[in-house]
Scaffold this motif. Structure first.
Motif, PDB file in Angstrom:
ATOM      1  N   THR A 108       0.876  -1.167   0.000  1.00  0.00           N
ATOM      2  CA  THR A 108       0.000   0.000   0.000  1.00  0.00           C
ATOM      3  C   THR A 108       0.917   1.221   0.000  1.00  0.00           C
ATOM      4  N   PRO A 109       0.396   2.404  -0.249  1.00  0.00           N
ATOM      5  CA  PRO A 109       1.264   3.590  -0.208  1.00  0.00           C
ATOM      6  C   PRO A 109       1.966   3.781   1.142  1.00  0.00           C
ATOM      7  N   ASP A 110       1.507   3.101   2.190  1.00  0.00           N
ATOM      8  CA  ASP A 110       2.155   3.199   3.497  1.00  0.00           C
ATOM      9  C   ASP A 110       3.252   2.157   3.705  1.00  0.00           C
TER      10      ASP A 110
ATOM     11  N   TRP B  52       7.083   2.600  -2.343  1.00  0.00           N
ATOM     12  CA  TRP B  52       6.602   3.700  -3.183  1.00  0.00           C
ATOM     13  C   TRP B  52       7.617   4.834  -3.156  1.00  0.00           C
ATOM     14  N   TRP B  53       7.668   5.583  -4.252  1.00  0.00           N
ATOM     15  CA  TRP B  53       8.543   6.752  -4.337  1.00  0.00           C
ATOM     16  C   TRP B  53       7.800   7.835  -5.103  1.00  0.00           C
ATOM     17  N   ARG B  54       7.583   8.954  -4.450  1.00  0.00           N
ATOM     18  CA  ARG B  54       6.896  10.098  -5.062  1.00  0.00           C
ATOM     19  C   ARG B  54       5.581   9.691  -5.719  1.00  0.00           C
ATOM     20  N   GLY B  55       4.845   8.846  -5.051  1.00  0.00           N
ATOM     21  CA  GLY B  55       3.545   8.414  -5.546  1.00  0.00           C
ATOM     22  C   GLY B  55       3.580   7.279  -6.557  1.00  0.00           C
ATOM     23  N   LEU B  56       4.755   6.758  -6.865  1.00  0.00           N
ATOM     24  CA  LEU B  56       4.884   5.662  -7.828  1.00  0.00           C
ATOM     25  C   LEU B  56       5.191   4.365  -7.098  1.00  0.00           C
ATOM     26  N   ARG B  57       4.476   3.311  -7.465  1.00  0.00           N
ATOM     27  CA  ARG B  57       4.773   1.986  -6.910  1.00  0.00           C
ATOM     28  C   ARG B  57       6.039   1.476  -7.590  1.00  0.00           C
TER      29      ARG B  57
ATOM     30  N   GLY C 217       1.130   4.917 -12.646  1.00  0.00           N
ATOM     31  CA  GLY C 217       1.465   4.902 -11.230  1.00  0.00           C
ATOM     32  C   GLY C 217       2.530   3.880 -10.867  1.00  0.00           C
ATOM     33  N   ASP C 218       3.026   3.120 -11.858  1.00  0.00           N
ATOM     34  CA  ASP C 218       4.092   2.150 -11.610  1.00  0.00           C
ATOM     35  C   ASP C 218       5.405   2.681 -12.171  1.00  0.00           C
TER      36      ASP C 218
END
Length: 148
Positions: free
Chosen positions: A15-17, A22-27, A102-103
């Motif tokens: 998850t984003p947490d 994640w980095w700057r909103g990218l998985r 987003g990836d």
């Protein structure tokens, strides 16, 4: 049967947490290849082949795999298997369908090609690929420059 089981359990875990996922909103995803020895049987030898010299096989039959995984969890999202003689790049291209906006897909230098880049960026994913030190490629398209 094994592929059905894999498809049932493979998938995103982060998850984003999730730390370092994640980095700057990218998985963050990684793409890599490997190969595995198989039991030395006639069926495996016929299906997957293996190393040979002068046309004579030696060692065990091998399966080559390209895998797409989350960096933060090491969870495998998708994999594509082939024989010893299949190239990692050709096995990796079908994995593009498991990526999207987003990836950020990070791949090693053996994967780079224009076809590879197009397969992944067509899904909306971002791609970061290391190039070989002797890479003397030609420009296919010059991207606009912007400053922020």
């Amino acid at each position: 049967m094994m592929e059905s089981l894999f498809r049932l359990v493979a998938g995103p875990l982060s998850t984003p947490d999730t730390p370092e996922a994640w980095w700057r909103g990218l998985r963050l995803l990684t793409l890599d290849g490997t190969q595995f020895d198989l039991p030395d049987s006639a069926n495996n030898g016929d299906s997957f082949d293996g190393p040979s010299t002068g046309g004579f096989p030696f060692g065990f039959p091998q399966v080559r795999a390209a895998m797409l995984a989350e960096i933060g969890t090491h969870g495998v999202l998708d994999a594509h298997l082939g024989s010893y003689r299949d190239g990692e790049r050709s096995l990796a291209c079908p994995l593009a369908s498991s990526t999207g906006p987003g990836d950020l897909v990070i791949a090693d230098r053996g994967f780079w090609s224009v076809e590879f880049a197009h397969a992944f960026t067509a899904t909306g994913s971002n791609l970061l690929v290391r190039l070989q030190s002797n890479h003397l490629g030609t420009a296919q398209e010059e991207l606009g420059r912007t400053c922020r």
